[in-house]
Design a protein around this motif. Sequence first.
Motif, PDB file in Angstrom:
ATOM      1  N   PRO A 339     -85.900   8.093  43.388  1.00  0.00           N
ATOM      2  CA  PRO A 339     -84.674   8.863  43.107  1.00  0.00           C
ATOM      3  C   PRO A 339     -84.622  10.210  43.814  1.00  0.00           C
ATOM      4  CG  PRO A 339     -85.529   7.894  41.096  1.00  0.00           C
ATOM      5  CD  PRO A 339     -86.569   7.664  42.148  1.00  0.00           C
ATOM      6  N   LYS A 340     -85.770  10.891  43.952  1.00  0.00           N
ATOM      7  CA  LYS A 340     -85.754  12.227  44.559  1.00  0.00           C
ATOM      8  C   LYS A 340     -85.284  12.177  45.999  1.00  0.00           C
ATOM      9  CE  LYS A 340     -88.525  16.446  44.910  1.00  0.00           C
ATOM     10  NZ  LYS A 340     -89.848  17.065  44.631  1.00  0.00           N
ATOM     11  N   ALA A 341     -85.689  11.138  46.723  1.00  0.00           N
ATOM     12  CA  ALA A 341     -85.287  10.997  48.123  1.00  0.00           C
ATOM     13  C   ALA A 341     -83.800  10.683  48.257  1.00  0.00           C
ATOM     14  CB  ALA A 341     -86.112   9.910  48.798  1.00  0.00           C
ATOM     15  N   ALA A 342     -83.203  10.174  47.186  1.00  0.00           N
ATOM     16  CA  ALA A 342     -81.787   9.786  47.223  1.00  0.00           C
ATOM     17  C   ALA A 342     -80.875  10.838  46.593  1.00  0.00           C
ATOM     18  CB  ALA A 342     -81.599   8.446  46.517  1.00  0.00           C
ATOM     19  N   MET A 343     -81.403  12.016  46.302  1.00  0.00           N
ATOM     20  CA  MET A 343     -80.615  13.026  45.584  1.00  0.00           C
ATOM     21  C   MET A 343     -79.299  13.343  46.274  1.00  0.00           C
ATOM     22  SD  MET A 343     -83.484  15.722  44.185  1.00  0.00           S
ATOM     23  CE  MET A 343     -82.210  16.909  43.754  1.00  0.00           C
ATOM     24  N   ASN A 344     -79.322  13.464  47.602  1.00  0.00           N
ATOM     25  CA  ASN A 344     -78.099  13.829  48.317  1.00  0.00           C
ATOM     26  C   ASN A 344     -77.064  12.711  48.225  1.00  0.00           C
ATOM     27  OD1 ASN A 344     -77.352  16.272  49.649  1.00  0.00           O
ATOM     28  ND2 ASN A 344     -77.048  15.104  51.528  1.00  0.00           N
ATOM     29  N   GLU A 345     -77.516  11.457  48.433  1.00  0.00           N
ATOM     30  CA  GLU A 345     -76.594  10.328  48.340  1.00  0.00           C
ATOM     31  C   GLU A 345     -76.047  10.176  46.919  1.00  0.00           C
ATOM     32  OE1 GLU A 345     -79.519  10.208  49.844  1.00  0.00           O
ATOM     33  OE2 GLU A 345     -79.391   9.078  51.734  1.00  0.00           O
ATOM     34  N   ILE A 346     -76.910  10.384  45.913  1.00  0.00           N
ATOM     35  CA  ILE A 346     -76.463  10.300  44.520  1.00  0.00           C
ATOM     36  C   ILE A 346     -75.407  11.361  44.238  1.00  0.00           C
ATOM     37  CG2 ILE A 346     -77.168  10.581  42.111  1.00  0.00           C
ATOM     38  CD1 ILE A 346     -79.911   9.404  42.931  1.00  0.00           C
ATOM     39  N   ALA A 347     -75.658  12.583  44.714  1.00  0.00           N
ATOM     40  CA  ALA A 347     -74.709  13.679  44.498  1.00  0.00           C
ATOM     41  C   ALA A 347     -73.367  13.374  45.170  1.00  0.00           C
ATOM     42  CB  ALA A 347     -75.291  14.986  45.023  1.00  0.00           C
ATOM     43  N   MET A 348     -73.417  12.877  46.403  1.00  0.00           N
ATOM     44  CA  MET A 348     -72.174  12.556  47.110  1.00  0.00           C
ATOM     45  C   MET A 348     -71.399  11.452  46.386  1.00  0.00           C
ATOM     46  SD  MET A 348     -73.024  12.856  51.191  1.00  0.00           S
ATOM     47  CE  MET A 348     -74.476  11.807  51.205  1.00  0.00           C
ATOM     48  N   ALA A 349     -72.127  10.434  45.923  1.00  0.00           N
ATOM     49  CA  ALA A 349     -71.465   9.347  45.194  1.00  0.00           C
ATOM     50  C   ALA A 349     -70.831   9.860  43.915  1.00  0.00           C
ATOM     51  CB  ALA A 349     -72.470   8.244  44.888  1.00  0.00           C
ATOM     52  N   LYS A 350     -71.543  10.729  43.219  1.00  0.00           N
ATOM     53  CA  LYS A 350     -71.036  11.264  41.953  1.00  0.00           C
ATOM     54  C   LYS A 350     -69.747  12.054  42.153  1.00  0.00           C
ATOM     55  CE  LYS A 350     -71.044  12.392  37.589  1.00  0.00           C
ATOM     56  NZ  LYS A 350     -69.877  13.264  37.653  1.00  0.00           N
ATOM     57  N   VAL A 351     -69.597  12.719  43.295  1.00  0.00           N
ATOM     58  CA  VAL A 351     -68.366  13.455  43.592  1.00  0.00           C
ATOM     59  C   VAL A 351     -67.264  12.513  44.064  1.00  0.00           C
ATOM     60  CG1 VAL A 351     -67.315  15.195  45.094  1.00  0.00           C
ATOM     61  CG2 VAL A 351     -69.590  15.598  44.117  1.00  0.00           C
ATOM     62  N   ILE A 352     -67.609  11.615  44.962  1.00  0.00           N
ATOM     63  CA  ILE A 352     -66.599  10.811  45.650  1.00  0.00           C
ATOM     64  C   ILE A 352     -66.020   9.702  44.778  1.00  0.00           C
ATOM     65  CG2 ILE A 352     -66.356   9.094  47.507  1.00  0.00           C
ATOM     66  CD1 ILE A 352     -68.093  10.957  49.231  1.00  0.00           C
ATOM     67  N   VAL A 353     -66.858   9.006  44.014  1.00  0.00           N
ATOM     68  CA  VAL A 353     -66.383   7.803  43.319  1.00  0.00           C
ATOM     69  C   VAL A 353     -65.338   8.108  42.244  1.00  0.00           C
ATOM     70  CG1 VAL A 353     -67.060   5.867  41.860  1.00  0.00           C
ATOM     71  CG2 VAL A 353     -68.413   6.435  43.881  1.00  0.00           C
ATOM     72  N   PRO A 354     -65.582   9.031  41.298  1.00  0.00           N
ATOM     73  CA  PRO A 354     -64.534   9.267  40.291  1.00  0.00           C
ATOM     74  C   PRO A 354     -63.219   9.768  40.894  1.00  0.00           C
ATOM     75  CG  PRO A 354     -66.631  10.165  39.552  1.00  0.00           C
ATOM     76  CD  PRO A 354     -66.806   9.805  40.993  1.00  0.00           C
ATOM     77  N   SER A 355     -63.310  10.604  41.924  1.00  0.00           N
ATOM     78  CA  SER A 355     -62.078  11.091  42.568  1.00  0.00           C
ATOM     79  C   SER A 355     -61.336   9.942  43.230  1.00  0.00           C
ATOM     80  CB  SER A 355     -62.416  12.172  43.603  1.00  0.00           C
ATOM     81  OG  SER A 355     -62.893  13.336  42.978  1.00  0.00           O
ATOM     82  N   MET A 356     -62.081   9.073  43.896  1.00  0.00           N
ATOM     83  CA  MET A 356     -61.465   7.906  44.511  1.00  0.00           C
ATOM     84  C   MET A 356     -60.794   7.025  43.466  1.00  0.00           C
ATOM     85  SD  MET A 356     -62.071   4.375  44.651  1.00  0.00           S
ATOM     86  CE  MET A 356     -63.804   4.224  44.278  1.00  0.00           C
ATOM     87  N   ARG A 387     -61.274  10.245  34.705  1.00  0.00           N
ATOM     88  CA  ARG A 387     -61.158  11.685  34.993  1.00  0.00           C
ATOM     89  C   ARG A 387     -62.303  12.479  34.384  1.00  0.00           C
ATOM     90  NH1 ARG A 387     -61.522  15.986  36.215  1.00  0.00           N
ATOM     91  NH2 ARG A 387     -59.993  17.540  36.903  1.00  0.00           N
ATOM     92  N   THR A 388     -62.816  12.016  33.242  1.00  0.00           N
ATOM     93  CA  THR A 388     -63.927  12.742  32.614  1.00  0.00           C
ATOM     94  C   THR A 388     -65.199  12.658  33.442  1.00  0.00           C
ATOM     95  OG1 THR A 388     -64.660  10.831  31.298  1.00  0.00           O
ATOM     96  CG2 THR A 388     -63.007  12.282  30.313  1.00  0.00           C
TER      97      THR A 388
END
Length: 432
Positions: A339-356, A387-388
Amino acid sequence: MSATTFFQLGDRAQKLKKILEDFVEFECIPADEVYLSSRGKEGSADRWKVIPPLLEHLKSRAKSLGLWNLFLPSYYPESPGLTNLEYGVLCEVMGRSHTAPEACNCGAPDTGNMEVFAKYGSAEQKKRWLVPLMEGKIRSAFAMTEPAVASSDATNIETSIVRQGNEYVVNGRKWWISGAGDPRCAVYLVMGKNDPDNNNKHKQQSVIIVPANTPGVTIVRPMTVFGYDDAPHGHMEMVFKDVRVPLENMVLGEGRGFEIIQGRLGPGRIHHCMRNIGVAERALEFHLLRITDPARKAFGKTLSQHGKQSFDIAQSRMEIDQARLLVLQAAHTMDLHGPKAAMNEIAMAKVIVPSMTTRVIDRAIQAHGAGGVGQDFPLAWMYATTRTLRIADGPDEVHTIQIAKNELRKVQALREKHHKQEEAEKKFAPKL
């Protein structure tokens, strides 16, 4: 071409996916409306007391089909052996239905809490709490967020955990505690400060187990999400007043709270994102069915024959597939490097997916007109819950700042590379 073409699933995962798709499409989705309508009138106290028996039927069916506890991490002896990538694909399928995640014992917050017990719990903690959670006999909640502080920075948490003799005493107020309203919720994992003077602000916090029937625990009220109370699950405001628990209820050890929540939230964010992509896919299906309905014509044409709707459909398809690839890449990186190596991808997914997903749902709502915001279609509820997710498990802003920090760490290496390029260019420059 499906995104899973690029991320191959094992034979067992492919078989499970087909079984799960049939279960979700032809048993869970048809049961959703019955389940939601059987809870009683919105605002009624009875909504927090009764669990519709239909859900227990679905859980029995999931067990019989081999769809139970699919999330369980590989380090646990009874793990189904799925990778993060494989389980992520199954999560998308479960996300299409309101009842499917719980029916498969793969619903939040229980999955994250079970991982905490499995990864960090003592033998006795596992026996008392993990086993009944895995069996689906009880449910749980994770109490972290507080109303009086900016909880997006968890170092602000003020709930106190003070050792007195052979007990810890917990005092504090929490809110938006998902699952705490469920009558089956038997245990809370509570994050608080036991060492507020520690110079390392990430070593001040601990996570402690509080049984739900402990004296001093009060459920103040359910918090609504755009007017929805999500009963009987709920998102509760709670007070812990002089709550006493034994020393053995400390998880992992004093000052290990941040370590625990980071271990809990990484995989959980991927699960949320994949379920949310399932929501987006279903919203797009509603959109497609609405605009191609031959009985619904505007100005002599079906809605699909108007250019704007075709554009919206294409836009939704492109955005869903882009987001899915990002989440699967994050899951794949977790499988390869942790998980630590994927932190950036996880963060990007967490921002992008709900907005999408909110954009996809919003387009579907618009195509449905007034029906899109009413109770005859699930789109309004889908929008509210999605939205939450731009706030839950860390708001967009926190993840975006972290992504920026990760990019800025590359600057020194970039400067060195560009300096070498400039030196190389001089060798090819014409002599004056």
